[in-house]
Design a protein around this motif. Structure first.
Motif, PDB file in Angstrom:
ATOM      1  N   TRP A 169       0.817  -1.222   0.000  1.00  0.00           N
ATOM      2  CA  TRP A 169       0.000   0.000   0.000  1.00  0.00           C
ATOM      3  C   TRP A 169       0.846   1.264   0.000  1.00  0.00           C
ATOM      4  CZ3 TRP A 169       0.110   3.795   3.642  1.00  0.00           C
ATOM      5  CH2 TRP A 169       0.693   3.499   4.883  1.00  0.00           C
ATOM      6  N   ARG A 170       1.971   1.255   0.706  1.00  0.00           N
ATOM      7  CA  ARG A 170       2.771   2.484   0.810  1.00  0.00           C
ATOM      8  C   ARG A 170       3.360   2.890  -0.544  1.00  0.00           C
ATOM      9  NH1 ARG A 170       4.212   3.887   5.908  1.00  0.00           N
ATOM     10  NH2 ARG A 170       4.358   1.699   6.427  1.00  0.00           N
ATOM     11  N   ILE A 171       3.927   1.932  -1.288  1.00  0.00           N
ATOM     12  CA  ILE A 171       4.500   2.297  -2.585  1.00  0.00           C
ATOM     13  C   ILE A 171       3.406   2.564  -3.623  1.00  0.00           C
ATOM     14  CG2 ILE A 171       6.767   1.270  -2.200  1.00  0.00           C
ATOM     15  CD1 ILE A 171       5.930  -1.159  -3.785  1.00  0.00           C
ATOM     16  N   LYS A 172       2.227   1.997  -3.403  1.00  0.00           N
ATOM     17  CA  LYS A 172       1.089   2.335  -4.270  1.00  0.00           C
ATOM     18  C   LYS A 172       0.620   3.757  -3.995  1.00  0.00           C
ATOM     19  CE  LYS A 172      -0.632  -2.331  -5.071  1.00  0.00           C
ATOM     20  NZ  LYS A 172      -1.711  -3.298  -4.832  1.00  0.00           N
ATOM     21  N   THR A 173       0.553   4.134  -2.719  1.00  0.00           N
ATOM     22  CA  THR A 173       0.131   5.488  -2.335  1.00  0.00           C
ATOM     23  C   THR A 173       1.092   6.538  -2.875  1.00  0.00           C
ATOM     24  OG1 THR A 173      -0.933   4.660  -0.332  1.00  0.00           O
ATOM     25  CG2 THR A 173      -0.378   6.999  -0.367  1.00  0.00           C
ATOM     26  N   LEU A 174       2.380   6.222  -2.882  1.00  0.00           N
ATOM     27  CA  LEU A 174       3.382   7.153  -3.407  1.00  0.00           C
ATOM     28  C   LEU A 174       3.369   7.213  -4.932  1.00  0.00           C
ATOM     29  CD1 LEU A 174       6.430   6.437  -1.060  1.00  0.00           C
ATOM     30  CD2 LEU A 174       4.949   8.447  -1.056  1.00  0.00           C
ATOM     31  N   GLY A 175       2.645   6.298  -5.571  1.00  0.00           N
ATOM     32  CA  GLY A 175       2.535   6.305  -7.027  1.00  0.00           C
ATOM     33  C   GLY A 175       3.727   5.707  -7.750  1.00  0.00           C
ATOM     34  N   ILE A 176       4.517   4.870  -7.056  1.00  0.00           N
ATOM     35  CA  ILE A 176       5.704   4.296  -7.691  1.00  0.00           C
ATOM     36  C   ILE A 176       5.561   2.803  -7.968  1.00  0.00           C
ATOM     37  CG2 ILE A 176       7.259   6.050  -6.754  1.00  0.00           C
ATOM     38  CD1 ILE A 176       8.169   3.975  -4.661  1.00  0.00           C
ATOM     39  N   PHE A 177       4.490   2.189  -7.534  1.00  0.00           N
ATOM     40  CA  PHE A 177       4.304   0.740  -7.669  1.00  0.00           C
ATOM     41  C   PHE A 177       4.403   0.275  -9.116  1.00  0.00           C
ATOM     42  CE2 PHE A 177       1.589  -3.053  -8.104  1.00  0.00           C
ATOM     43  CZ  PHE A 177       2.235  -3.903  -7.226  1.00  0.00           C
ATOM     44  N   ASP A 178       3.840   1.032 -10.036  1.00  0.00           N
ATOM     45  CA  ASP A 178       3.828   0.660 -11.453  1.00  0.00           C
ATOM     46  C   ASP A 178       4.951   1.300 -12.261  1.00  0.00           C
ATOM     47  OD1 ASP A 178       1.568  -0.972 -11.184  1.00  0.00           O
ATOM     48  OD2 ASP A 178       0.236   0.749 -11.346  1.00  0.00           O
ATOM     49  N   ASN A 179       5.910   1.913 -11.598  1.00  0.00           N
ATOM     50  CA  ASN A 179       7.012   2.562 -12.296  1.00  0.00           C
ATOM     51  C   ASN A 179       7.853   1.501 -13.009  1.00  0.00           C
ATOM     52  OD1 ASN A 179       9.649   3.764 -12.820  1.00  0.00           O
ATOM     53  ND2 ASN A 179       8.968   5.448 -11.535  1.00  0.00           N
ATOM     54  N   PRO A 180       8.117   1.673 -14.304  1.00  0.00           N
ATOM     55  CA  PRO A 180       8.900   0.673 -15.038  1.00  0.00           C
ATOM     56  C   PRO A 180      10.344   0.553 -14.560  1.00  0.00           C
ATOM     57  CG  PRO A 180       8.476   2.597 -16.411  1.00  0.00           C
ATOM     58  CD  PRO A 180       7.679   2.780 -15.152  1.00  0.00           C
ATOM     59  N   MET A 181      10.814   1.526 -13.798  1.00  0.00           N
ATOM     60  CA  MET A 181      12.183   1.477 -13.276  1.00  0.00           C
ATOM     61  C   MET A 181      12.232   0.860 -11.872  1.00  0.00           C
ATOM     62  SD  MET A 181      14.163   2.596 -15.624  1.00  0.00           S
ATOM     63  CE  MET A 181      15.674   3.179 -14.898  1.00  0.00           C
ATOM     64  N   LEU A 182      11.109   0.293 -11.420  1.00  0.00           N
ATOM     65  CA  LEU A 182      11.042  -0.363 -10.113  1.00  0.00           C
ATOM     66  C   LEU A 182      10.813  -1.850 -10.318  1.00  0.00           C
ATOM     67  CD1 LEU A 182      10.836  -0.247  -6.991  1.00  0.00           C
ATOM     68  CD2 LEU A 182       8.371   0.087  -7.292  1.00  0.00           C
ATOM     69  N   SER A 183      11.693  -2.652  -9.725  1.00  0.00           N
ATOM     70  CA  SER A 183      11.558  -4.109  -9.768  1.00  0.00           C
ATOM     71  C   SER A 183      11.466  -4.607  -8.332  1.00  0.00           C
ATOM     72  CB  SER A 183      12.766  -4.746 -10.448  1.00  0.00           C
ATOM     73  OG  SER A 183      12.911  -4.268 -11.762  1.00  0.00           O
ATOM     74  N   LEU A 184      10.438  -5.379  -8.040  1.00  0.00           N
ATOM     75  CA  LEU A 184      10.246  -5.921  -6.696  1.00  0.00           C
ATOM     76  C   LEU A 184      10.792  -7.344  -6.629  1.00  0.00           C
ATOM     77  CD1 LEU A 184       6.659  -4.570  -6.066  1.00  0.00           C
ATOM     78  CD2 LEU A 184       8.810  -3.652  -5.198  1.00  0.00           C
ATOM     79  N   ILE A 185      11.513  -7.626  -5.536  1.00  0.00           N
ATOM     80  CA  ILE A 185      12.180  -8.913  -5.367  1.00  0.00           C
ATOM     81  C   ILE A 185      11.873  -9.452  -3.979  1.00  0.00           C
ATOM     82  CG2 ILE A 185      14.415 -10.073  -5.262  1.00  0.00           C
ATOM     83  CD1 ILE A 185      15.549  -7.759  -6.925  1.00  0.00           C
ATOM     84  N   GLU A 186      11.468 -10.709  -3.921  1.00  0.00           N
ATOM     85  CA  GLU A 186      11.281 -11.361  -2.631  1.00  0.00           C
ATOM     86  C   GLU A 186      12.661 -11.706  -2.080  1.00  0.00           C
ATOM     87  OE1 GLU A 186       9.642 -15.582  -1.547  1.00  0.00           O
ATOM     88  OE2 GLU A 186       8.010 -14.274  -2.225  1.00  0.00           O
ATOM     89  N   LEU A 187      12.925 -11.305  -0.838  1.00  0.00           N
ATOM     90  CA  LEU A 187      14.257 -11.510  -0.262  1.00  0.00           C
ATOM     91  C   LEU A 187      14.138 -11.821   1.219  1.00  0.00           C
ATOM     92  CD1 LEU A 187      17.388 -11.314  -0.400  1.00  0.00           C
ATOM     93  CD2 LEU A 187      17.135  -8.868   0.014  1.00  0.00           C
ATOM     94  N   ASP A 188      14.875 -12.845   1.652  1.00  0.00           N
ATOM     95  CA  ASP A 188      14.980 -13.195   3.067  1.00  0.00           C
ATOM     96  C   ASP A 188      16.385 -12.844   3.520  1.00  0.00           C
ATOM     97  OD1 ASP A 188      15.101 -14.301   5.590  1.00  0.00           O
ATOM     98  OD2 ASP A 188      14.585 -16.334   4.956  1.00  0.00           O
ATOM     99  N   LEU A 189      16.519 -11.772   4.279  1.00  0.00           N
ATOM    100  CA  LEU A 189      17.849 -11.315   4.707  1.00  0.00           C
ATOM    101  C   LEU A 189      18.540 -12.287   5.655  1.00  0.00           C
ATOM    102  CD1 LEU A 189      17.214  -7.489   5.231  1.00  0.00           C
ATOM    103  CD2 LEU A 189      18.542  -8.577   3.425  1.00  0.00           C
ATOM    104  N   THR A 190      17.800 -13.251   6.210  1.00  0.00           N
ATOM    105  CA  THR A 190      18.423 -14.241   7.097  1.00  0.00           C
ATOM    106  C   THR A 190      18.978 -15.438   6.328  1.00  0.00           C
ATOM    107  OG1 THR A 190      16.357 -15.451   7.502  1.00  0.00           O
ATOM    108  CG2 THR A 190      16.857 -13.591   8.971  1.00  0.00           C
ATOM    109  N   ASP A 191      18.802 -15.444   5.015  1.00  0.00           N
ATOM    110  CA  ASP A 191      19.290 -16.535   4.165  1.00  0.00           C
ATOM    111  C   ASP A 191      20.438 -16.012   3.301  1.00  0.00           C
ATOM    112  OD1 ASP A 191      19.755 -18.462   2.222  1.00  0.00           O
ATOM    113  OD2 ASP A 191      17.636 -18.775   1.759  1.00  0.00           O
ATOM    114  N   PRO A 192      21.688 -16.322   3.683  1.00  0.00           N
ATOM    115  CA  PRO A 192      22.835 -15.802   2.928  1.00  0.00           C
ATOM    116  C   PRO A 192      22.809 -16.171   1.447  1.00  0.00           C
ATOM    117  CG  PRO A 192      23.571 -16.807   4.984  1.00  0.00           C
ATOM    118  CD  PRO A 192      22.114 -17.134   4.835  1.00  0.00           C
ATOM    119  N   GLY A 193      22.405 -17.375   1.123  1.00  0.00           N
ATOM    120  CA  GLY A 193      22.350 -17.792  -0.270  1.00  0.00           C
ATOM    121  C   GLY A 193      21.351 -16.972  -1.063  1.00  0.00           C
TER     122      GLY A 193
END
Length: 82
Positions: free
Chosen positions: A42-66
């Protein structure tokens, strides 16, 4: 050449505003989010950047070094923000 930034926690307040700032500066932003039962963009949608073509979303677990290494190798960022 377009600079690339990886932001860990883009769905949080600081990460979302940093993404908005870097996108305005012409960066390609890779934003990571945690795997949870209901992802909250919701926050990045509210800021209007969710659909920006220069934004790529990545699932990341910072506790997993690999997972972290794979993410960094995949996007090859110039800058990393946590």
């Amino acid at each position: 050449m377009t600079k690339k930034a990886l932001i860990a926690g883009i769905t949080g307040q600081d990460g979302a505003y940093l993404a908005e700032y870097l996108l305005a500066k012409g960066y390609h932003v890779y934003g990571s989010y945690r795997r949870v039962s209901s992802v909250n963009f919701w926050r990045i949608k509210t800021l209007g950047i969710f659909d920006n073509p220069m934004l790529s979303l990545i699932e990341l677990d910072l506790t997993d070094p690999g997972n972290c290494i794979h993410c960094i190798q995949a996007c090859m960022p110039d800058e990393i923000y946590n």
